[in-house]
Design a protein around this motif. Structure first.
Motif, PDB file in Angstrom:
ATOM      1  N   ASP A 277      92.356  46.283   7.825  1.00  0.00           N
ATOM      2  CA  ASP A 277      92.531  47.702   8.153  1.00  0.00           C
ATOM      3  C   ASP A 277      91.277  48.486   7.766  1.00  0.00           C
ATOM      4  OD1 ASP A 277      95.081  47.260   9.103  1.00  0.00           O
ATOM      5  OD2 ASP A 277      96.087  47.890   7.258  1.00  0.00           O
ATOM      6  N   THR A 278      90.832  48.313   6.519  1.00  0.00           N
ATOM      7  CA  THR A 278      89.637  49.013   6.059  1.00  0.00           C
ATOM      8  C   THR A 278      88.408  48.536   6.808  1.00  0.00           C
ATOM      9  OG1 THR A 278      90.571  49.363   3.860  1.00  0.00           O
ATOM     10  CG2 THR A 278      88.165  49.458   4.054  1.00  0.00           C
ATOM     11  N   THR A 279      88.313  47.232   7.032  1.00  0.00           N
ATOM     12  CA  THR A 279      87.134  46.671   7.688  1.00  0.00           C
ATOM     13  C   THR A 279      86.926  47.282   9.067  1.00  0.00           C
ATOM     14  OG1 THR A 279      87.360  44.569   6.504  1.00  0.00           O
ATOM     15  CG2 THR A 279      86.085  44.544   8.559  1.00  0.00           C
ATOM     16  N   PHE A 280      87.941  47.247   9.902  1.00  0.00           N
ATOM     17  CA  PHE A 280      87.772  47.739  11.270  1.00  0.00           C
ATOM     18  C   PHE A 280      87.712  49.263  11.329  1.00  0.00           C
ATOM     19  CE2 PHE A 280      88.941  43.397  12.280  1.00  0.00           C
ATOM     20  CZ  PHE A 280      88.079  43.120  13.329  1.00  0.00           C
ATOM     21  N   LYS A 281      88.445  49.938  10.454  1.00  0.00           N
ATOM     22  CA  LYS A 281      88.352  51.391  10.403  1.00  0.00           C
ATOM     23  C   LYS A 281      86.929  51.816  10.079  1.00  0.00           C
ATOM     24  CE  LYS A 281      90.113  55.455   7.925  1.00  0.00           C
ATOM     25  NZ  LYS A 281      91.012  55.920   6.836  1.00  0.00           N
ATOM     26  N   THR A 282      86.286  51.125   9.122  1.00  0.00           N
ATOM     27  CA  THR A 282      84.939  51.492   8.714  1.00  0.00           C
ATOM     28  C   THR A 282      83.907  51.083   9.754  1.00  0.00           C
ATOM     29  OG1 THR A 282      85.680  51.178   6.422  1.00  0.00           O
ATOM     30  CG2 THR A 282      83.317  51.452   6.780  1.00  0.00           C
ATOM     31  N   LEU A 283      84.103  49.943  10.399  1.00  0.00           N
ATOM     32  CA  LEU A 283      83.203  49.555  11.490  1.00  0.00           C
ATOM     33  C   LEU A 283      83.163  50.641  12.563  1.00  0.00           C
ATOM     34  CD1 LEU A 283      84.081  45.763  11.986  1.00  0.00           C
ATOM     35  CD2 LEU A 283      81.865  46.675  11.260  1.00  0.00           C
ATOM     36  N   LYS A 284      84.324  51.175  12.885  1.00  0.00           N
ATOM     37  CA  LYS A 284      84.380  52.224  13.904  1.00  0.00           C
ATOM     38  C   LYS A 284      83.805  53.544  13.376  1.00  0.00           C
ATOM     39  CE  LYS A 284      88.693  50.893  14.820  1.00  0.00           C
ATOM     40  NZ  LYS A 284      90.063  50.815  15.417  1.00  0.00           N
ATOM     41  N   GLU A 285      84.093  53.856  12.126  1.00  0.00           N
ATOM     42  CA  GLU A 285      83.535  55.074  11.516  1.00  0.00           C
ATOM     43  C   GLU A 285      82.004  55.039  11.542  1.00  0.00           C
ATOM     44  OE1 GLU A 285      82.518  56.187   7.028  1.00  0.00           O
ATOM     45  OE2 GLU A 285      84.637  55.732   7.328  1.00  0.00           O
TER      46      GLU A 285
ATOM     47  N   PHE B  93      92.282  38.925  18.294  1.00  0.00           N
ATOM     48  CA  PHE B  93      92.420  39.743  17.084  1.00  0.00           C
ATOM     49  C   PHE B  93      91.327  40.797  16.994  1.00  0.00           C
ATOM     50  CE2 PHE B  93      91.039  40.211  12.605  1.00  0.00           C
ATOM     51  CZ  PHE B  93      92.146  40.884  12.108  1.00  0.00           C
ATOM     52  N   MET B  94      90.078  40.390  17.183  1.00  0.00           N
ATOM     53  CA  MET B  94      88.971  41.341  17.087  1.00  0.00           C
ATOM     54  C   MET B  94      89.084  42.430  18.138  1.00  0.00           C
ATOM     55  SD  MET B  94      85.612  39.002  16.172  1.00  0.00           S
ATOM     56  CE  MET B  94      85.738  37.979  17.648  1.00  0.00           C
ATOM     57  N   LYS B  95      89.377  42.051  19.354  1.00  0.00           N
ATOM     58  CA  LYS B  95      89.458  43.036  20.430  1.00  0.00           C
ATOM     59  C   LYS B  95      90.620  44.005  20.193  1.00  0.00           C
ATOM     60  CE  LYS B  95      87.106  40.606  24.173  1.00  0.00           C
ATOM     61  NZ  LYS B  95      87.198  40.084  25.549  1.00  0.00           N
ATOM     62  N   ARG B  96      91.732  43.474  19.696  1.00  0.00           N
ATOM     63  CA  ARG B  96      92.884  44.338  19.446  1.00  0.00           C
ATOM     64  C   ARG B  96      92.577  45.331  18.333  1.00  0.00           C
ATOM     65  NH1 ARG B  96      96.039  40.669  18.091  1.00  0.00           N
ATOM     66  NH2 ARG B  96      96.221  40.947  15.833  1.00  0.00           N
ATOM     67  N   ARG B  97      91.946  44.853  17.254  1.00  0.00           N
ATOM     68  CA  ARG B  97      91.673  45.746  16.148  1.00  0.00           C
ATOM     69  C   ARG B  97      90.621  46.798  16.509  1.00  0.00           C
ATOM     70  NH1 ARG B  97      94.320  44.516  11.322  1.00  0.00           N
ATOM     71  NH2 ARG B  97      93.764  46.689  10.989  1.00  0.00           N
ATOM     72  N   MET B  98      89.649  46.441  17.306  1.00  0.00           N
ATOM     73  CA  MET B  98      88.646  47.419  17.721  1.00  0.00           C
ATOM     74  C   MET B  98      89.232  48.459  18.662  1.00  0.00           C
ATOM     75  SD  MET B  98      85.907  47.008  16.033  1.00  0.00           S
ATOM     76  CE  MET B  98      84.937  48.235  16.893  1.00  0.00           C
ATOM     77  N   ALA B  99      90.272  48.092  19.398  1.00  0.00           N
ATOM     78  CA  ALA B  99      90.878  49.007  20.355  1.00  0.00           C
ATOM     79  C   ALA B  99      91.880  49.949  19.720  1.00  0.00           C
ATOM     80  CB  ALA B  99      91.556  48.212  21.472  1.00  0.00           C
ATOM     81  N   GLU B 100      92.363  49.630  18.533  1.00  0.00           N
ATOM     82  CA  GLU B 100      93.398  50.428  17.890  1.00  0.00           C
ATOM     83  C   GLU B 100      92.867  51.809  17.468  1.00  0.00           C
ATOM     84  OE1 GLU B 100      94.696  48.000  14.677  1.00  0.00           O
ATOM     85  OE2 GLU B 100      96.058  46.797  15.924  1.00  0.00           O
TER      86      GLU B 100
END
Length: 280
Positions: A222-230, A273-280
């Motif tokens: 959760d933190t990883t992908f949220k921060t990647l997008k931030e 998994f990666m694509k889903r998390r990046m799209a969320e």
């Protein structure tokens, strides 16, 4: 965003035998692969690069330094061997069309002095990698130093240290990366660690806490992908997973049991998994 798979899941030496796997990765939806660089055979890497280009797959590469070619050794001959190893690996990247050479290029994998890094070691690494970065620039390759957890090295073991090292070298072809496996062990706060280094980060390894299928373990995704997008990251998300197929690698990574049903299922599930998390 570009989604890739490290070929170490199958082999440490990508040859024609593994071309069907490259074709599968393309069919499954990957954008590229990370090539292991341990054998310095330019003709082989040129053939691999030609195959990747025909499939429309991009590539990066990964290597490690050994005790006999350690950039931080007090022995000038060993440091020279370390520089030679890295420059040869850069030449293999050029032959294959790889844009980045990643890995713990700063010191020997699995080598320990019994103490923490010294100022002399820091300066030796700066000197060797600045010279290597000059060679990388001439080949249009970016060197990407990877910090490891304390059980695999002692020289660079945090995002902040790796970023500080790159800032001090201050070379446009020497940067660092973020690896979720090592961060899971070493960082107190993942978001803070990422933010502290992001001006120097050009590559990301997506790796689960047990080195198997991303999303099936306890990494704080959760933190990883949220921060990647931030942080508006838009480079490679490269899956790094290991198995038992390569005894030497299994020994180095301490993989003693099978963590997934099949390499194909791991690769497919990791990409989804990666694509889903990046799209969320």
């Amino acid at each position: 965003m570009k989604y890739g798979m490290n070929m170490l899941l199958w082999t440490s030496d990508v040859t024609e035998e593994y071309f069907p796997i490259l074709e599968d990765l393309k069919a499954w939806g990957y954008d590229g692969v990370e090539l292991p660089v341990f054998e310095m055979n330019a003709d082989k890497f040129a053939r691999v690069g030609k195959k990747l280009a025909s499939l429309g797959l991009g590539c990066t590469a990964v290597t490690v330094c050994s005790d006999a070619a350690n950039p931080i050794s007090p022995d000038a001959g060993i440091r020279a061997a370390g520089l030679n190893h890295i420059t040869q690996a850069i030449d293999m990247c050029a032959a294959a069309g790889a844009t980045h050479l990643v890995g713990p290029l700063h010191s020997a994998l699995g080598a320990f002095s019994g103490a923490g890094p010294t100022a002399d070691e820091w300066n030796r690494a700066r000197d060797v990698l600045a010279k290597a970065a000059d060679h990388a620039k001439a080949s249009n390759v970016t060197l990407v130093v990877e910090y490891l957890n304390r059980f695999e090295c002692y020289f660079l073991t945090s995002a902040a240290d790796a970023a500080r090292f790159c800032r001090e070298v201050n070379h446009p072809h020497l940067k660092t990366m973020y690896d979720t496996f090592h961060a899971n062990i070493e960082e107190k706060n993942l978001a803070d660690a990422m933010r502290s280094a992001w001006d120097q980060v050009v590559h990301v390894h997506i790796s689960e806490n047990d080195r198997s299928t991303p999303g099936d373990g306890h990494v704080d995704w959760d933190t990883t992908f949220k921060t990647l997008k931030e942080l508006k990251y838009d480079g490679w998300l490269m899956v790094e997973a290991f198995g038992l197929a390569l005894p030497a690698l299994a020994a180095a990574t301490k993989i003693w049991r099978r963590m997934y049903p099949s390499e194909e299922l791991l690769a497919k599930n990791a990409l989804a998994f990666m694509k889903r998390r990046m799209a969320e």
